[in-house]
Design an enzyme around this catalytic site. Structure first.
Site, short mmCIF file in Angstrom:
data_model
loop_
_atom_site.label_atom_id
_atom_site.label_comp_id
_atom_site.label_asym_id
_atom_site.label_seq_id
_atom_site.Cartn_x
_atom_site.Cartn_y
_atom_site.Cartn_z
N GLU A 172 17.02 29.71 -21.98
CA GLU A 172 17.96 28.59 -21.92
C GLU A 172 17.90 27.78 -20.63
O GLU A 172 18.85 27.75 -19.84
CB GLU A 172 19.40 29.10 -22.13
CG GLU A 172 19.60 29.84 -23.44
CD GLU A 172 21.07 30.13 -23.73
OE1 GLU A 172 21.91 29.99 -22.82
OE2 GLU A 172 21.38 30.47 -24.88
N GLU A 378 18.87 34.86 -29.88
CA GLU A 378 20.27 35.24 -29.63
C GLU A 378 21.16 34.64 -30.70
O GLU A 378 21.06 33.45 -31.03
CB GLU A 378 20.79 34.71 -28.29
CG GLU A 378 20.38 35.50 -27.09
CD GLU A 378 20.95 34.94 -25.78
OE1 GLU A 378 22.09 34.43 -25.79
OE2 GLU A 378 20.24 35.02 -24.77
C1 GBH Z 1 23.80 32.68 -23.94
O1 GBH Z 1 24.20 31.47 -23.45
C2 GBH Z 1 23.15 33.43 -22.83
O2 GBH Z 1 21.75 33.43 -22.95
C3 GBH Z 1 23.66 34.83 -22.66
O3 GBH Z 1 23.25 35.33 -21.43
C4 GBH Z 1 25.15 34.82 -22.82
O4 GBH Z 1 25.74 36.05 -22.51
C5 GBH Z 1 25.44 34.47 -24.25
O5 GBH Z 1 24.82 33.28 -24.63
C6 GBH Z 1 26.93 34.35 -24.57
O6 GBH Z 1 27.52 33.35 -23.83
O7 GBH Z 1 31.02 24.84 -23.58
O8 GBH Z 1 32.15 24.46 -25.63
O9 GBH Z 1 30.26 23.11 -25.04
C7 GBH Z 1 25.05 30.72 -24.26
C8 GBH Z 1 24.94 29.26 -23.95
C9 GBH Z 1 25.70 27.10 -23.99
C10 GBH Z 1 26.58 28.59 -25.63
C11 GBH Z 1 26.82 26.17 -24.20
C12 GBH Z 1 27.75 27.65 -25.85
C13 GBH Z 1 28.40 25.29 -25.65
C14 GBH Z 1 29.84 25.62 -25.75
N1 GBH Z 1 26.04 28.43 -24.31
N2 GBH Z 1 27.43 26.34 -25.49
S1 GBH Z 1 30.88 24.42 -24.95
#
Ligand code: GBH
Length: 473
Positions: A172, A378
């Site tokens: 990511e 994931e």
């Molecule tokens: C992943 O990231 C990671 O790779 C992992 O380490 C982590 O533990 C897992 O997911 C759970 O969080 O803020 O409302 O716009 C997740 C990346 C990016 C997912 C932003 C949610 C948008 C939600 N995230 N996304 S918001």
């Protein structure tokens, strides 16, 4: 063979990989042992006010010391693969210079332990724990970080490239660049839109150089991949299409196009022209970034809804809206895009549950990159689980979330997506970044006082799926 339907349920093709995932800083602990240097997440989590409750990864799940038990747990669950990440500061404590053999030994033992148990090692080089010394020298906005990463990749290719099944360069990069250097909710917590875009490019370049370095040094026949978190977008209002185009560009295409097509999208360069002239892109960079990938890793949790929001400054917007993607995370902000609250139901993260978005994403990627095999690296959900009196951990919401997302993935496969496998996030409850230990994603519960592990109902359910390849109807 292609996936099919039977009375018994949905059948995944033979060879489909059922795995689970973790990341080094989130599970390992042992933050100052055996020569590990500090990372930006050590610094960030120890900066007051940055992480919920002042939680840190100092101990986390203590996986570093409990690795043998955790390996046995994975075998009990019947996992076909384990996706883990390597802590760069264990390998090179300051990011450059001498290699710390104790760091190599830890991951070498992990890989051997997986292979002994018939579990495929899927290793990610970078899941956000940048050596602090490299951040002190400028971090991802500085080109020198890509040189250091290339060297780190060479070291790991030589050390584990005889045994690793799949190499993943980055997890990511969207989060590293925009949350780390733009919005500031992740380490190193900077708020510099131009630096965030320089970080985007240097992460892309680091990926391409690392694939080449791994290829040159791995003596086995590993697959090569990267993991991206895609934004599956919905739009609102008159400017819906424009808002979606902008975010699709800044969040999705700014990574996929250089990596898979060897070019930056012209609209993204235009949208961000007031922030940067992209002069950090040098001759030859795009060729270096554009490496064929055996699988493209896809992380998916929920959809996002956007609309154009005119007349409000990015500063005000950042203050008022805490969404991870809000405000200065989006540097091309002459016409600001707002992330809108979405209809529920939600997980504990406040993220909406939308399994159809996964099917849509896999099919959209199949359409845009027709010959590109895909892997869900994931997918999972945070819920506040309660331990029952008999000691079991019933987590019906997580189980239902997973069942519906596996169903959506299966539908995408029936409709033509070349999906090779699926990793549930996460094997263990762990350090959930800015949320500390408040959010639990595990299919295995971790008691953070005793560090005891208990398989949740979702874990038992997943174990059956992994062993049989059949999703019960
Ligand atoms: C992943 O990231 C990671 O790779 C992992 O380490 C982590 O533990 C897992 O997911 C759970 O969080 O803020 O409302 O716009 C997740 C990346 C990016 C997912 C932003 C949610 C948008 C939600 N995230 N996304 S918001």
């Amino acid at each position: 063979g292609s996936p099919d339907y039977r009375d018994a349920g949905l059948v995944f093709p033979p060879g489909f990989t059922f795995g689970s995932a973790t990341a080094s800083y989130q599970v390992e602990g042992a933050f100052d042992e055996d020569g590990r240097g500090p990372s930006i997440w050590d610094t960030f989590s120890k900066t007051p006010g940055k992480v919920w409750n002042g939680d840190t990864g100092d101990v986390a799940c203590d996986h570093y010391h409990r690795v043998d038990d955790d390996l046995d747990l994975m075998r009990e669950l019947g996992l076909g693969a384990y996706r883990f990440s390597i802590a760069w500061p264990r390998i090179m404590p300051t990011g450059t210079g001498a290699v710390n053999q104790a760091g190599i030994d830890f991951y070498s033992r992990l890989v051997d332990g997986l292979l002994e148990r018939g579990i495929r090692p899927v290793a990610t080089l970078y899941h956000w724990d940048l050596p602090q010394a490299l951040e002190d020298a400028g971090g991802w906005p500085a080109r020198a970080t890509t040189d250091a990463f290339e060297r780190y990749a060479e070291v790991m290719g030589a050390a584990l490239g005889d045994r690793v099944h799949t190499w993943t360069t980055l997890n990511e990069p969207w989060c590293s660049a925009y949350l780390g250097y733009g919005q500031g909710g992740h380490a190193p917590g900077r708020h510099e839109p131009a630096a965030a875009l320089a970080a985007v490019h240097h992460l892309n370049l680091a990926h391409g150089r690392a694939v080449q370095a791994l290829r040159a040094t791995s003596t086995g026949d590993p697959d090569y991949s990267v993991t991206l978190n895609f934004h599956v977008l919905r739009g609102l209002g008159d400017g819906a299409a424009e808002a979606m185009r902008r975010i699709d560009g800044l969040a999705n295409r700014v990574f996929t196009h250089p990596m898979l097509k060897g070019e930056y999208p012209a609209d993204v360069l235009a949208d961000t022209a007031s922030v940067t002239d992209w002069s950090f892109v040098r001759d030859g960079d795009l060729d270096a970034i554009n490496q064929p990938l055996d699988v493209l890793g896809v992380n998916y949790y929920s959809t996002a809804t956007v609309r154009l929001w005119d007349g409000v400054s990015p500063k005000q917007m950042n203050d008022g809206h805490k969404g991870a993607a809000g405000g200065t995370a989006w540097p091309g902000s002459d016409r600001v895009v707002e992330f809108v609250e979405q209809p529920g139901p939600y997980t504990e993260m406040g993220w909406n549950i939308a399994p159809e978005g996964l099917e849509e994403l896999l099919l959209a990627l199949t359409e845009e990159f027709p010959d590109q095999p895909l892997m869900v690296t994931e997918n999972g959900a945070a819920f506040a689980d309660v331990v029952a009196e008999d000691g079991s951990v019933p987590d019906p919401e997580r189980l239902d979330y997973l069942r519906r997302h596996f169903t959506a993935a299966h539908r995408a496969m029936v409709r033509g997506a070349d999906l090779r496998g699926y990793f549930v996030w996460s094997l263990l409850d762990n350090f959930e970044w800015g949320y500390g230990y408040a959010k639990r994603f595990g299919i295995v519960r971790v008691d953070f006082d005793t560090l005891e592990r208990t398989v949740k109902d979702s874990g038992r359910w997943y174990s059956r799926l992994a062993r049989t390849g059949v999703l019960p109807g």
